[in-house]
Motif scaffolding. Sequence first.
Motif, PDB file in Angstrom:
ATOM      1  N   MET A   1       9.673  -1.980  -6.478  1.00 16.21           N
ATOM      2  CA  MET A   1       9.133  -1.131  -5.412  1.00 16.21           C
ATOM      3  C   MET A   1       7.961  -0.268  -5.888  1.00 16.21           C
ATOM      4  O   MET A   1       6.973  -0.112  -5.171  1.00 16.21           O
ATOM      5  N   VAL A   2       8.065   0.286  -7.078  1.00 18.87           N
ATOM      6  CA  VAL A   2       7.014   1.194  -7.578  1.00 18.87           C
ATOM      7  C   VAL A   2       5.633   0.536  -7.622  1.00 18.87           C
ATOM      8  O   VAL A   2       4.663   1.107  -7.098  1.00 18.87           O
ATOM      9  N   PRO A   3       5.482  -0.678  -8.217  1.00 17.67           N
ATOM     10  CA  PRO A   3       4.141  -1.281  -8.219  1.00 17.67           C
ATOM     11  C   PRO A   3       3.636  -1.624  -6.824  1.00 17.67           C
ATOM     12  O   PRO A   3       2.440  -1.495  -6.543  1.00 17.67           O
ATOM     13  N   SER A   4       4.548  -2.038  -5.924  1.00 20.33           N
ATOM     14  CA  SER A   4       4.140  -2.361  -4.553  1.00 20.33           C
ATOM     15  C   SER A   4       3.629  -1.125  -3.819  1.00 20.33           C
ATOM     16  O   SER A   4       2.592  -1.167  -3.148  1.00 20.33           O
ATOM     17  N   ILE A   5       4.357  -0.021  -3.942  1.00 17.97           N
ATOM     18  CA  ILE A   5       3.940   1.220  -3.275  1.00 17.97           C
ATOM     19  C   ILE A   5       2.645   1.741  -3.891  1.00 17.97           C
ATOM     20  O   ILE A   5       1.766   2.256  -3.193  1.00 17.97           O
ATOM     21  N   THR A   6       2.513   1.584  -5.205  1.00 19.84           N
ATOM     22  CA  THR A   6       1.279   1.985  -5.892  1.00 19.84           C
ATOM     23  C   THR A   6       0.079   1.243  -5.320  1.00 19.84           C
ATOM     24  O   THR A   6      -0.934   1.850  -4.946  1.00 19.84           O
ATOM     25  N   VAL A   7       0.193  -0.078  -5.229  1.00 16.71           N
ATOM     26  CA  VAL A   7      -0.907  -0.894  -4.708  1.00 16.71           C
ATOM     27  C   VAL A   7      -1.134  -0.623  -3.226  1.00 16.71           C
ATOM     28  O   VAL A   7      -2.274  -0.620  -2.754  1.00 16.71           O
ATOM     29  N   PHE A   8      -0.046  -0.364  -2.495  1.00 15.57           N
ATOM     30  CA  PHE A   8      -0.159  -0.047  -1.067  1.00 15.57           C
ATOM     31  C   PHE A   8      -1.099   1.136  -0.851  1.00 15.57           C
ATOM     32  O   PHE A   8      -2.019   1.090  -0.032  1.00 15.57           O
ATOM     33  N   PHE A   9      -0.891   2.206  -1.624  1.00 15.76           N
ATOM     34  CA  PHE A   9      -1.723   3.398  -1.461  1.00 15.76           C
ATOM     35  C   PHE A   9      -3.120   3.224  -2.063  1.00 15.76           C
ATOM     36  O   PHE A   9      -4.066   3.891  -1.646  1.00 15.76           O
ATOM     37  N   LEU A  10      -3.255   2.310  -3.024  1.00 13.44           N
ATOM     38  CA  LEU A  10      -4.584   2.018  -3.569  1.00 13.44           C
ATOM     39  C   LEU A  10      -5.437   1.250  -2.566  1.00 13.44           C
ATOM     40  O   LEU A  10      -6.672   1.336  -2.589  1.00 13.44           O
ATOM     41  N   LEU A  11      -4.767   0.506  -1.678  1.00 15.77           N
ATOM     42  CA  LEU A  11      -5.477  -0.275  -0.659  1.00 15.77           C
ATOM     43  C   LEU A  11      -5.620   0.472   0.670  1.00 15.77           C
ATOM     44  O   LEU A  11      -6.547   0.204   1.439  1.00 15.77           O
ATOM     45  N   GLU A  12      -4.714   1.383   0.948  1.00 18.74           N
ATOM     46  CA  GLU A  12      -4.688   2.071   2.243  1.00 18.74           C
ATOM     47  C   GLU A  12      -6.015   2.783   2.527  1.00 18.74           C
ATOM     48  O   GLU A  12      -6.498   3.588   1.730  1.00 18.74           O
ATOM     49  N   ASN A  13      -6.585   2.472   3.701  1.00 18.37           N
ATOM     50  CA  ASN A  13      -7.830   3.093   4.188  1.00 18.37           C
ATOM     51  C   ASN A  13      -9.028   2.875   3.273  1.00 18.37           C
ATOM     52  O   ASN A  13     -10.035   3.570   3.384  1.00 18.37           O
ATOM     53  N   LYS A  14      -8.925   1.888   2.374  1.00 16.47           N
ATOM     54  CA  LYS A  14     -10.053   1.638   1.471  1.00 16.47           C
ATOM     55  C   LYS A  14     -10.636   0.243   1.659  1.00 16.47           C
ATOM     56  O   LYS A  14     -11.512  -0.171   0.899  1.00 16.47           O
ATOM     57  N   THR A  15     -10.143  -0.492   2.647  1.00 21.38           N
ATOM     58  CA  THR A  15     -10.649  -1.840   2.907  1.00 21.38           C
ATOM     59  C   THR A  15     -11.001  -1.987   4.389  1.00 21.38           C
ATOM     60  O   THR A  15     -10.431  -1.298   5.234  1.00 21.38           O
ATOM     61  N   PRO A  16     -11.929  -2.894   4.716  1.00 22.01           N
ATOM     62  CA  PRO A  16     -12.338  -3.072   6.115  1.00 22.01           C
ATOM     63  C   PRO A  16     -11.343  -3.850   6.966  1.00 22.01           C
ATOM     64  O   PRO A  16     -11.498  -3.939   8.175  1.00 22.01           O
ATOM     65  N   ILE A  17     -10.310  -4.407   6.353  1.00 24.44           N
ATOM     66  CA  ILE A  17      -9.330  -5.218   7.097  1.00 24.44           C
ATOM     67  C   ILE A  17      -8.057  -4.403   7.318  1.00 24.44           C
ATOM     68  O   ILE A  17      -7.431  -3.959   6.350  1.00 24.44           O
ATOM     69  N   PRO A  18      -7.655  -4.196   8.565  1.00 24.68           N
ATOM     70  CA  PRO A  18      -6.450  -3.391   8.837  1.00 24.68           C
ATOM     71  C   PRO A  18      -5.170  -4.104   8.395  1.00 24.68           C
ATOM     72  O   PRO A  18      -5.079  -5.329   8.432  1.00 24.68           O
ATOM     73  N   PHE A  19      -4.205  -3.319   7.965  1.00 25.67           N
ATOM     74  CA  PHE A  19      -2.861  -3.782   7.568  1.00 25.67           C
ATOM     75  C   PHE A  19      -2.847  -4.672   6.325  1.00 25.67           C
ATOM     76  O   PHE A  19      -1.797  -5.199   5.963  1.00 25.67           O
ATOM     77  N   ILE A  20      -3.999  -4.845   5.674  1.00 25.28           N
ATOM     78  CA  ILE A  20      -4.043  -5.711   4.490  1.00 25.28           C
ATOM     79  C   ILE A  20      -3.221  -5.122   3.346  1.00 25.28           C
ATOM     80  O   ILE A  20      -2.736  -5.845   2.474  1.00 25.28           O
TER      81      ILE A  20
END
Length: 237
Positions: free
Chosen positions: A77-96
């Motif tokens: 869970m920790v690496p997934s949540i880490t990457v989730f927040f690294l991607l959140e609102n930082k890419t042009p594709i929603p929900f990616i």
Amino acid sequence: MLITKKIIPNIFTLLNLFCGCISIIFLQSKNFNDSAIYTLFSIIFDFLDGFCSRLIKIENLFGKELDSLADMISFGMVPSITVFFLLENKTPIPFIEYLSFLISIFSACRLAKFNITPYKNHIIGLTTPVNTLFFSSLSLIITNDIVSLINKKKIIYLIVMLFMIFLSCYLLVSQITMFSFNFKNLSWKKNKIRYIFLLISTFLLLTLQIIALPCIIIFYIITSIYFHRLKKNHIKT
């Protein structure tokens, strides 16, 4: 006395789980620095758990299952949540950013596979603690603007992050033999790969500091793949 010995590895396992939970709490407030510290504690306790189990030489099926459940939180869970927040609102594709939870799925598959596989002296596939250490160190590099160019090109950033997600998922369940750091003796001939790797890793840490961590893990994977291919070709010939 036997019961006491069985409990010791389980205590380290539960400490691993506790630190994993604290790491997730810090991630919710996007405090990647403190999260990485507790992730490091999780890795240390996970190592101590395995070390104690091998030291006392007691078969503990309950401990094995408990270890996988703890690892699923700390290193799934920790690496997934880490990457989730690294991607959140930082890419042009929603929900990616939800693709980050593929890491949890493949970590679960790896841990389940490990539980039903007889013990071997070598490591097959990338371990979940190493995978987690990679993404935790990467989060420190990105969020502390150590490599500022990453955040300026959103498309490149997205491609790189997705590539790392898919590659880590593949490596977690792959059949690639990763070399271990279990020194059976101090012989240079039998431990040449380990000594060279440790020397290069030390040099990278001294020169690159925090940037060295993901570089060392990438170097570890490339080295393992190279010797895995070399061994396969040697068997064929």
